[in-house]
Design a protein around this motif. Structure first.
Motif, short mmCIF file in Angstrom:
data_model
loop_
_atom_site.label_atom_id
_atom_site.label_comp_id
_atom_site.label_asym_id
_atom_site.label_seq_id
_atom_site.Cartn_x
_atom_site.Cartn_y
_atom_site.Cartn_z
N ALA A 289 0.83 -1.21 0.00
CA ALA A 289 0.00 0.00 0.00
C ALA A 289 0.86 1.25 0.00
CB ALA A 289 -0.93 0.00 1.21
N LEU A 290 2.00 1.19 0.68
CA LEU A 290 2.91 2.34 0.72
C LEU A 290 3.61 2.51 -0.62
CD1 LEU A 290 4.57 1.68 4.21
CD2 LEU A 290 2.35 2.71 3.70
N MET A 291 4.12 1.43 -1.17
CA MET A 291 4.86 1.49 -2.43
C MET A 291 3.97 1.93 -3.59
SD MET A 291 7.92 0.58 -1.47
CE MET A 291 8.91 -0.07 -2.83
N GLU A 292 2.70 1.54 -3.55
CA GLU A 292 1.77 1.89 -4.62
C GLU A 292 1.59 3.41 -4.72
OE1 GLU A 292 -0.79 1.44 -7.81
OE2 GLU A 292 0.50 -0.07 -6.87
N SER A 293 1.81 4.12 -3.63
CA SER A 293 1.62 5.57 -3.63
C SER A 293 2.55 6.28 -4.61
CB SER A 293 1.82 6.14 -2.22
OG SER A 293 3.19 6.06 -1.82
N VAL A 294 3.70 5.68 -4.90
CA VAL A 294 4.65 6.28 -5.83
C VAL A 294 4.12 6.23 -7.25
CG1 VAL A 294 7.01 6.12 -6.74
CG2 VAL A 294 6.58 5.74 -4.31
N ARG A 295 3.28 5.26 -7.54
CA ARG A 295 2.73 5.10 -8.90
C ARG A 295 1.39 5.80 -9.08
NH1 ARG A 295 5.28 0.24 -7.64
NH2 ARG A 295 3.42 -0.58 -6.60
N LEU A 296 0.68 6.06 -7.97
CA LEU A 296 -0.65 6.64 -8.06
C LEU A 296 -0.59 8.14 -8.35
CD1 LEU A 296 -3.74 6.39 -7.74
CD2 LEU A 296 -3.40 6.83 -5.29
N GLN A 297 -1.25 8.56 -9.40
CA GLN A 297 -1.38 9.97 -9.73
C GLN A 297 -2.83 10.39 -9.51
OE1 GLN A 297 1.22 11.96 -10.50
NE2 GLN A 297 2.55 10.17 -10.23
N LEU A 298 -3.05 11.28 -8.59
CA LEU A 298 -4.40 11.74 -8.28
C LEU A 298 -4.82 12.83 -9.27
CD1 LEU A 298 -4.14 11.96 -4.39
CD2 LEU A 298 -5.18 10.13 -5.74
N GLY A 299 -6.11 12.84 -9.58
CA GLY A 299 -6.64 13.87 -10.47
C GLY A 299 -6.76 15.20 -9.76
N ASP A 300 -6.88 16.26 -10.55
CA ASP A 300 -6.98 17.61 -9.97
C ASP A 300 -8.19 17.74 -9.06
OD1 ASP A 300 -4.72 18.35 -11.36
OD2 ASP A 300 -5.80 19.38 -12.98
N ASP A 301 -9.31 17.13 -9.43
CA ASP A 301 -10.51 17.21 -8.60
C ASP A 301 -10.33 16.46 -7.29
OD1 ASP A 301 -10.39 14.82 -10.03
OD2 ASP A 301 -12.56 14.56 -10.08
N GLU A 302 -9.59 15.35 -7.34
CA GLU A 302 -9.33 14.58 -6.12
C GLU A 302 -8.40 15.35 -5.19
OE1 GLU A 302 -9.73 10.08 -7.97
OE2 GLU A 302 -7.86 11.20 -8.25
N LEU A 303 -7.38 15.95 -5.75
CA LEU A 303 -6.46 16.75 -4.94
C LEU A 303 -7.20 17.94 -4.32
CD1 LEU A 303 -3.34 16.75 -7.30
CD2 LEU A 303 -3.55 15.56 -5.11
N ALA A 304 -8.08 18.56 -5.10
CA ALA A 304 -8.84 19.70 -4.59
C ALA A 304 -9.76 19.27 -3.44
CB ALA A 304 -9.64 20.34 -5.71
#
Length: 315
Positions: A289-304
């Protein structure tokens, strides 16, 4: 990969926290976690000489010792960037020049290495002139004991003062900053430290990136924390506003088919000054779960959405 400031050292965009090694992770589990982290592309292990002096029967240095034994057994020293810290070990309290030198030597012995890649001043020491501390770190750089200087838990003014002293004397400037920063603890970093981090090209590596486990979603109230190893550390994050952050993380995670901590770490990675959040895994089962965070790109709406809900958490 991320850059360690001006040093030319490349870092994996997730640092493996070593606070569990020799504490909640025994030798077998600690070795397995470090093996899996490196096999997954990781290269930055973060520890401190004080880990885990808080535990009953421990005296500090347990994590460094565990890492040192693992390095000796695996022969992969050149594959790893080792970061450790000075000022809080019971035998080496503060940041006077003699203390910094003696603590570094003790860390080298426990780690079984001839150099520390990144050495942090763990907490500011108001009793020691800052110029003395900066000079002590410079001596370690010149001796080849450490490759890069880091600062942790300093105010923005004191970070600026460190840089001013180093530049005036022609000494090595810091390359890394380690603040307390996560989705439910934003204001203290973003108000001032983020600015100096960006200005000085510091590699920012937030600790408590998952709020001592609160941002994994497993603590939804006081009853969930009762008796947990991290009860005291995580309890300060539990609030109505904090639980809304967790709920938002849960919704976004479901949309990507990932876990809550993956999204929490991906949000931190999206911050412009952050090089590598620090997260620890007690077992190998917690690591993906930690390592996957390096590959996950969140969308602008999700970041907002995360920016908005986390901004409502009281400072």
């Amino acid at each position: 990969m991320a850059a360690l400031g001006h040093t030319g050292i490349d870092l994996f965009e997730l640092a493996l926290g070593g606070n569990t090694f020799g504490w909640t992770s025994d030798r077998e589990a600690s070795f397995a976690v470090m093996d899996a982290y490196l096999d997954g592309g990781g290269n930055l292990i973060d520890t401190a000489d004080v880990y885990s002096a808080w535990a009953e029967g421990h005296s500090g240095g347990e994590s460094e010792t565990m890492i040192g034994e693992w390095l000796a057994s695996r022969g992969r020293r050149d594959d790893v960037v080792i970061a450790t810290k000075v000022s809080q070990h019971p035998e080496f309290s503060g940041l006077s020049a003699p203390t910094v030198k003696a603590a570094a030597e003790a860390s080298l012995r426990r780690l079984g290495t001839d150099h520390i890649d990144l050495y942090y001043a763990h907490f500011d020491d108001a009793e020691t002139p800052l110029e003395e501390t900066v000079g002590a770190f410079e001596e370690l750089v010149r001796a080849g004991t450490i490759r890069a200087v880091g600062i942790s838990n300093y105010s923005a003014d004191r970070v600026r003062e460190w840089f001013s002293i180093a530049r005036r004397e022609g000494w090595t400037v810091p390359a890394a900053l380690q603040p307390h920063y996560n989705l439910v603890r934003r204001e203290s970093y973003e108000a001032d430290l983020a600015g100096v981090g960006a200005q000085e090209n510091l590699a920012v590596m937030p600790y408590f990136a998952l709020a001592s486990g609160f941002l994994t979603g497993k603590y939804r109230g006081a009853e969930d924390l009762r008796g947990a190893d991290r009860e005291q550390m995580a309890s300060g994050y539990v609030s109505e506003e904090g639980l809304r952050v967790v709920s938002t993380l849960e919704e976004i995670a479901a949309g990507h088919g990932v876990t809550i901590p993956t999204v929490a770490l991906a949000w931190l990675r999206s911050r412009p000054t952050v090089a590598a959040p620090i997260a620890s895994a007690r077992t190998t089962a917690q690591l993906p779960a930690l390592m996957e965070s390096v590959r996950l790109q969140l969308g602008d709406d999700e970041l907002a959405a995360l920016d908005d809900v986390s901004a409502r958490v009281p400072a």
